[in-house]
Design a protein around this motif. Structure first.
Motif, PDB file in Angstrom:
ATOM      1  N   GLY A  79       0.837  -1.212   0.000  1.00 24.41           N
ATOM      2  CA  GLY A  79       0.000   0.000   0.000  1.00 24.41           C
ATOM      3  C   GLY A  79       0.868   1.256   0.000  1.00 24.41           C
ATOM      4  O   GLY A  79       1.318   1.680  -1.049  1.00 24.41           O
ATOM      5  N   CYS A  82      -3.075  -1.231   2.590  1.00 25.03           N
ATOM      6  CA  CYS A  82      -3.766  -2.422   2.097  1.00 25.03           C
ATOM      7  C   CYS A  82      -3.867  -3.470   3.216  1.00 25.03           C
ATOM      8  O   CYS A  82      -2.866  -3.798   3.858  1.00 25.03           O
ATOM      9  N   CYS A 273      -7.680  -1.783  -0.034  1.00 23.37           N
ATOM     10  CA  CYS A 273      -6.557  -0.853  -0.020  1.00 23.37           C
ATOM     11  C   CYS A 273      -7.111   0.541   0.190  1.00 23.37           C
ATOM     12  O   CYS A 273      -7.783   1.079  -0.699  1.00 23.37           O
TER      13      CYS A 273
END
Length: 383
Positions: A79, A82, A273
């Motif tokens: 991420g 995420c 995410c």
């Protein structure tokens, strides 16, 4: 004397039972999955930081082989922002979504054949705070950072192990992919330093696994043009978004949140995410951490899907070469059922680099091959 010994043993037993009582909730079934779960799942929160303001949510899946002796992993998705649930259902966990037309009900979950939990215990951790179901009790909490995340994950693990003392001696590995490749080497260093300097419980740290890792943006992005020059374009089907939507439908269902024991009101809409989660990217390059971890003798497995243009394998090869360790197992194919599944090379710092033929940015494109690779590596066999 015998009476005193009995009392001490009884007190120790009570303390262990108390620790287990607060370690999380055992989940026997999940909405969308038919029948009882065929593996042992625990979910819960571990508090970290000042007054345990940050509540970090985890999914713990016991090894389906020998949980008392098998390795223990913590899995971090990238991420940043995420959820590790993405790893559990899309990459290397024992569950997956059945891809079918969504009709408004809870999406269907099915068992997988490629789960890494066949041979390892895995903690899927939502981090940094604000990711997945992790949350902070302090509305004015500082914005997370890469270095702060490393400290928080180290604290989480020590607190988790204090509540799960039966895993003290298991070989421990930090694992994850994408952006977590920036943070994982720092986490390994943090755990190692903590073991040496101060902290209990000791963590039986053995190494780390990173897939398509963000390492140093200049290397990563500069490798995209030469990579694209030598490769064909990836098909649209490889980037299909629909399966990801199923996790949003599933995790935002009220019955699912009740089943997972998510604290009511702690989280608004769940996002696989959530890029609104702010994180100070204060680790410019993780290469110095890799070097320090190599000096301390930790094993590492670096995986690259050879069709990943986000973090092309040629860029990953470049920073590995910059460590200047000699090659002890030269570039060669690794095989699955007499077919080339990718190529691999091993260095003198116990680092194994492996490509996955036809693999993308995450493990989900070639889960069977990645599972076989992991099982070989974690047991000390050549790929």
């Amino acid at each position: 004397m015998a009476s005193l010994i009995f009392k001490l043993l009884f007190l120790q037993l009570v303390l262990v039972l108390i620790q287990h009582a607060y370690s999380g909730s055992i989940i026997r079934s999940l909405p969308g999955f038919e029948g009882p779960l065929p593996f042992e799942l625990e979910t819960g929160y571990i508090g970290v930081g000042e007054a345990e303001e940050d509540q970090m949510f985890y999914y713990f899946v016991k090894s389906e082989s020998n949980p008392i002796e098998d390795p223990l992993l913590v899995w971090l998705t990238g991420g940043p922002g995420c959820s590790s649930f993405s790893g559990l259902v899309y990459e290397n966990g024992p569950l997956a979504f059945k891809v079918e037309t969504y009709n408004g009900s809870v999406p269907t979950l099915v068992s997988t054949t490629y789960s890494w939990t066949k041979v390892a215990n895995i903690i899927y951790l939502d981090q940094p705070v604000g990711t997945g179901f992790s949350y902070s009790r302090n509305p004015l909490a500082d914005i997370p950072s890469d270095t702060g995340s490393a400290k928080r994950v180290n604290e989480f693990l020590r607190n988790w192990l204090a509540k799960h003392p039966e895993y003290f001696s298991n070989p421990f590995y930090v694992a994850g992919n994408s952006y977590s490749g920036k943070v994982i080497p720092a986490i390994v260093q943090e755990i190692s330093n903590g073991n040496y300097i101060c902290c209990k419980p000791q963590i039986n740290l053995q190494g780390y696994v990173i897939g398509n890792p963000v390492t140093y943006y200049d290397h990563d992005k500069d490798s995209r043009i030469p990579f694209a020059h030598g490769m064909g374009l990836i098909s649209d089907e490889l980037f299909e978004t629909y399966r990801y939507l199923l996790s949003n439908y599933w995790a935002n269902n009220k019955s699912v949140r009740r089943a997972l024991k998510v604290v009511k009101g702690s989280k608004g809409k769940w996002e696989r995410c959530d890029y609104a989660v702010h994180c100070k990217k204060d680790i410019i390059s993780s290469i110095p951490y890799h070097m320090n971890n190599s000096i301390k003798g930790y094993r590492s497995l670096v995986i690259s899907g050879d069709h990943d243009m986000t973090i092309p394998f040629v860029g990953t090869q470049a920073w590995i070469s910059s460590l200047n360790y000699s090659v002890i197992d030269k570039w060669r194919p690794w095989m699955v059922l007499d077919q080339v599944a990718g190529y691999t090379k091993t260095y003198a710092n116990k680092m194994t680099f492996a490509t996955v033929k036809g693999g993308g940015h995450t493990l989900e494109y070639k889960p069977e091959e990645c599972s076989i690779m992991f099982k070989r590596w974690i047991s000390g066999q050549p790929l």
